[in-house]
Enzyme design. Sequence first.
Site, PDB file in Angstrom:
ATOM      1  N   CYS A 303      36.494  37.360  29.613  1.00  0.00           N
ATOM      2  CA  CYS A 303      36.500  37.468  31.080  1.00  0.00           C
ATOM      3  C   CYS A 303      35.896  38.823  31.427  1.00  0.00           C
ATOM      4  O   CYS A 303      36.614  39.818  31.471  1.00  0.00           O
ATOM      5  CB  CYS A 303      37.923  37.342  31.625  1.00  0.00           C
ATOM      6  SG  CYS A 303      38.819  35.877  31.060  1.00  0.00           S
ATOM      7  N   LYS A 309      34.383  47.425  30.754  1.00  0.00           N
ATOM      8  CA  LYS A 309      34.597  47.350  29.301  1.00  0.00           C
ATOM      9  C   LYS A 309      33.372  46.765  28.603  1.00  0.00           C
ATOM     10  O   LYS A 309      33.036  47.158  27.479  1.00  0.00           O
ATOM     11  CB  LYS A 309      35.855  46.526  29.004  1.00  0.00           C
ATOM     12  CG  LYS A 309      37.132  47.128  29.577  1.00  0.00           C
ATOM     13  CD  LYS A 309      38.335  46.257  29.290  1.00  0.00           C
ATOM     14  CE  LYS A 309      39.584  46.794  29.982  1.00  0.00           C
ATOM     15  NZ  LYS A 309      39.513  46.692  31.459  1.00  0.00           N
ATOM     16  N   ASP A 354      33.929  28.985  33.089  1.00  0.00           N
ATOM     17  CA  ASP A 354      35.309  29.284  32.728  1.00  0.00           C
ATOM     18  C   ASP A 354      35.407  29.312  31.214  1.00  0.00           C
ATOM     19  O   ASP A 354      34.912  28.415  30.525  1.00  0.00           O
ATOM     20  CB  ASP A 354      36.248  28.211  33.295  1.00  0.00           C
ATOM     21  CG  ASP A 354      37.708  28.614  33.196  1.00  0.00           C
ATOM     22  OD1 ASP A 354      38.142  28.993  32.097  1.00  0.00           O
ATOM     23  OD2 ASP A 354      38.414  28.532  34.216  1.00  0.00           O
ATOM     24  N   CYS A 424      46.543  44.619  32.632  1.00  0.00           N
ATOM     25  CA  CYS A 424      47.056  45.744  33.420  1.00  0.00           C
ATOM     26  C   CYS A 424      48.400  45.354  34.050  1.00  0.00           C
ATOM     27  O   CYS A 424      48.733  45.764  35.154  1.00  0.00           O
ATOM     28  CB  CYS A 424      46.055  46.196  34.486  1.00  0.00           C
ATOM     29  SG  CYS A 424      45.570  44.920  35.669  1.00  0.00           S
TER      30      CYS A 424
END
Length: 512
Positions: A303, A309, A354, A424
């Site tokens: 994702c 990142k 997806d 997170c």
Amino acid sequence: MPDHDFHYTMSSSPLAPPEHVVFLHKDTFDYLHSKEYRNGYKWIYSRDKDSTLKNMERRESVQDSERDFLDECLVKIPSILTLRKNLHLQHMAMMQEHQSTDSNPEGFRQHHWLPECLYKNVSKNEVMFEHWNRKLRRYYVVIDDKCAESVMRGSDIFAVGVIATNIPKLHYEINDEVSVIMMRLREGVTLPHGEESYGLDVAKKVIRGRFMPDTYQDLLRIYSQYYHIHFIANGVTNIERREIFRAELQHDVPAVSITESLYNGVERLNIYNNTKYFPQNMASMLAARALNVAPNHRILEACCAPGGKLTHISHLMNNGGEIVAFERSRKRTNTVESLLKLQNISNVKIFVKDFTQSIKKKLVEPASFDRILCDLPCTGLGNMNLFYPFSMGQVTQQSEYQHKLLDIALKLLKVDGELVFSTCSLFPQENEMNVAQLLEQYSGKLQLVDLHEEMEKLFGADNWIYNKSKPAWGHSEILKNNFNKRVIRFDPCLHEESIGFFMARFRKTAEF
């Protein structure tokens, strides 16, 4: 407003700056204050942990205060503002035997053990918090809570973020001093009939472009029973009122440049189109580092938006090897592709799909990747929230979706390949429970790597304090036998320099 659905922590004044989470779903609040949650993180939440309480400058014990210090920590920004340097540019300069003479952005210093990280200290602006009522300007603009969170972190306000204002419609000036006011509809309220007289539309939101009450007294008198209202910052307008609400200009320039913030050190950087630096939290940088990539590796990111990142991994590979990434949103993919182009990255291929369809539609082959990063969608409890509406039922649903993604990713990993899982979130349901379930599901075929040990090898045992004086360990009652000390969990209650963040690293030891 039914008590069983919501928990509020109210400010002393309805217009005061937010110093704690304004709204938490009631069962989420109860869980975060339960023994089930806190006993797993005793080094943070133990009542006799004086250093933790002193660190947060608490005046009363955790048990005695209805407004728990976790609620205060969740709304604070990290104590350092961080930028990531473009390592690929540095590598190219070295290859050309050219040492860059560029200085760091003003106020930023080199992090002493993370080479790509620049930082500057951030502190609470006591004047803004304590004397906010003296700081209010004649005009104000209204923004929502998500925009407010961005402003508190250092963002200016683009026109798309402005909901309404009390600047007169026939006022054609710019450079007006304005206060920035956050408004969010209270959960569970019932609006009176004749909503239009309150400046509200049928969706129970302030109508975009609405002319708001001229004075703050009238603003509170009319709206405070229906809305949370908080002072966030001061700034100056860059465009006229009529231009702010023109759709075609909503993304072009900041409508309001912030001049006074609730935190010192979050001054505007104007580097978002800069090839040399990228705003990123330190914990997010460590997630890419944890992947331990090499220039010849084949990498997968499940994702990839917003791309921080992803670009970091490419830099660590010197733009070599191959990176395959997935992102299901076309809009978010466009943002990532723009970032890749800006940073001259050429080793990335993105599927606008997806990730759950990756094997089913034969977009990638099983067991074909050396490293995989699963920085997964989560409920985001660790990433500064003024409002946190998620119930524990929704947290569980998110955890189940994450497990599905991780299961697919592991099938794409080569034997002896490694996968980093990060979120997170602070909820163990989204973190440690996923780790424990995967280890049980693939017992004998999947190994949990000691990430603290790996970080000590990378940065030096003396530098890696998160296994010593400021432990960043997982939930001890979910990951038992000291397995909790193999994962990294940053908690803003103890690690004030970081957002809340979790990461674990797996090594695949046999095919499955």
